[in-house]
Design a protein around this motif. Structure first.
Motif, PDB file in Angstrom:
ATOM      1  N   VAL A 224      -7.893   7.986   1.992  1.00 57.29           N
ATOM      2  CA  VAL A 224      -6.808   8.862   2.445  1.00 57.29           C
ATOM      3  C   VAL A 224      -5.510   8.071   2.417  1.00 57.29           C
ATOM      4  O   VAL A 224      -5.438   6.959   2.959  1.00 57.29           O
ATOM      5  N   VAL A 225      -4.496   8.644   1.783  1.00 57.18           N
ATOM      6  CA  VAL A 225      -3.166   8.045   1.748  1.00 57.18           C
ATOM      7  C   VAL A 225      -2.230   8.933   2.565  1.00 57.18           C
ATOM      8  O   VAL A 225      -2.132  10.140   2.307  1.00 57.18           O
TER       9      VAL A 225
ATOM     10  N   ASP B  92       4.199   3.132   5.328  1.00 57.19           N
ATOM     11  CA  ASP B  92       5.426   3.188   6.127  1.00 57.19           C
ATOM     12  C   ASP B  92       6.600   3.141   5.162  1.00 57.19           C
ATOM     13  O   ASP B  92       6.890   2.114   4.547  1.00 57.19           O
ATOM     14  N   ASN B  93       7.296   4.266   5.047  1.00 55.24           N
ATOM     15  CA  ASN B  93       8.333   4.417   4.034  1.00 55.24           C
ATOM     16  C   ASN B  93       9.721   4.013   4.553  1.00 55.24           C
ATOM     17  O   ASN B  93      10.702   4.710   4.324  1.00 55.24           O
ATOM     18  N   GLY B  94       9.760   2.884   5.261  1.00 55.00           N
ATOM     19  CA  GLY B  94      11.039   2.375   5.758  1.00 55.00           C
ATOM     20  C   GLY B  94      11.392   2.879   7.138  1.00 55.00           C
ATOM     21  O   GLY B  94      12.581   3.029   7.458  1.00 55.00           O
ATOM     22  N   SER B  95      10.389   3.116   7.977  1.00 59.50           N
ATOM     23  CA  SER B  95      10.645   3.641   9.324  1.00 59.50           C
ATOM     24  C   SER B  95      11.439   2.647  10.162  1.00 59.50           C
ATOM     25  O   SER B  95      11.292   1.433  10.023  1.00 59.50           O
TER      26      SER B  95
ATOM     27  N   ILE C 291       0.796  -0.342   4.817  1.00 61.92           N
ATOM     28  CA  ILE C 291       1.617  -1.048   3.837  1.00 61.92           C
ATOM     29  C   ILE C 291       3.033  -0.521   3.954  1.00 61.92           C
ATOM     30  O   ILE C 291       3.262   0.599   4.407  1.00 61.92           O
ATOM     31  N   ARG C 292       3.984  -1.327   3.566  1.00 59.71           N
ATOM     32  CA  ARG C 292       5.398  -0.969   3.696  1.00 59.71           C
ATOM     33  C   ARG C 292       5.978  -0.700   2.319  1.00 59.71           C
ATOM     34  O   ARG C 292       5.790  -1.495   1.390  1.00 59.71           O
TER      35      ARG C 292
ATOM     36  N   LEU D 114       2.893   6.654  -4.463  1.00 60.65           N
ATOM     37  CA  LEU D 114       2.605   5.683  -5.526  1.00 60.65           C
ATOM     38  C   LEU D 114       2.237   4.326  -4.938  1.00 60.65           C
ATOM     39  O   LEU D 114       1.326   3.646  -5.435  1.00 60.65           O
ATOM     40  N   ALA D 115       2.932   3.927  -3.875  1.00 61.69           N
ATOM     41  CA  ALA D 115       2.613   2.653  -3.225  1.00 61.69           C
ATOM     42  C   ALA D 115       1.206   2.690  -2.633  1.00 61.69           C
ATOM     43  O   ALA D 115       0.462   1.705  -2.706  1.00 61.69           O
TER      44      ALA D 115
END
Length: 240
Positions: free
Chosen positions: A9-10, A39-42, A58-59, A70-71
């Motif tokens: 799960v992403v 974590d998309n830059g929280s 992952i960041r 994609l990350a």
């Protein structure tokens, strides 16, 4: 042979400190081998809360829903065969993940989509402009490629090899429609399943404002238009 031990799960997340724990606790035990929160830059404690609830975090500082997805894909273990995507805001019901995985595990489909249109929705969960945008985009896909979808919802699962054939490239909110357009072009077997949908925790960064919805709508329509004109090159594997 596919099995749950090879599913992941992403969960893309941006400033979802209040909801990420609810989302992760709602996942049925054993339904997937890996749970990755991107974590998309929280600038809040989203990452810390996700890790506290057992997710691998992952960041990805390059903002954008597609960038986060994609990350997450790049972080998967090699043995993962099915990837599910789930929003972090607790609007989707994470307990329904096995429902999305089962048709793929049974070999009945390569992609499943949790349809908010077919499922039960909490009052106010899907805004009028979001409903209209969904309707317009899915009608255009049906008109141009002859494939009928009812929703562009983010709650979905797909075989990893099918996803790799799609050569996903969108880094923003065109990610979901890109996947469905490419599924239509490549004739990827799919099923839509009724999925519950509730009001998210906190305010939406997209559908919560008319400006955000307009930008997302323009992006979705531009993705549809782009692939209508380049679909020949894409089918020939040019990397479009």
């Amino acid at each position: 042979m596919l099995n749950n031990a090879r599913a992941a799960v992403v969960i893309p997340a941006l400033n979802e400190e209040r909801s990420i724990g609810l989302t992760l606790r709602g996942l049925p035990p054993g339904c997937a081998a890996e749970t990755i929160v991107v974590d998309n830059g929280s600038d809040d404690r989203t990452g810390e809360e996700a890790a506290r609830h057992g997710a691998r975090v992952i960041r990805e500082n390059r903002r954008g829903y597609g960038s986060a997805c994609l990350a997450g894909l790049n972080a998967l273990s090699d043995n993962i065969q099915i990837v599910a995507f789930l929003d972090a805001d607790y609007s989707d019901d994470p307990s329904e993940l096995p429902m999305l995985l089962q048709p793929i595990l049974d070999g009945e489909a390569e992609m499943t989509i949790g349809s908010r249109t077919l499922g039960e929705r909490e009052r106010g969960a899907l805004t009028p402009h979001a409903r209209f945008g969904n309707w317009l985009a899915t009608r255009l896909i049906r008109l141009l490629w002859g494939v009928r979808f009812t929703d562009l919802g983010p709650f979905r699962a797909i075989r990893r090899d099918a996803l790799e054939r799609m050569q996903m490239r969108d880094t923003g909110h065109g990610w979901t429609v890109e996947m469905q357009v490419k599924a239509a072009i490549l004739k990827t077997p799919f099923v839509e399943l009724p999925a519950a949908y509730r009001r998210r925790v906190g305010q939406s960064k997209i559908s919560g404002t008319w400006i955000g919805s307009a930008r997302a709508g323009f992006k979705i329509l531009s993705v549809i238009a782009y692939y209508w004109f380049v679909q020949g090159r894409f089918k020939r594997g040019s990397g479009a």
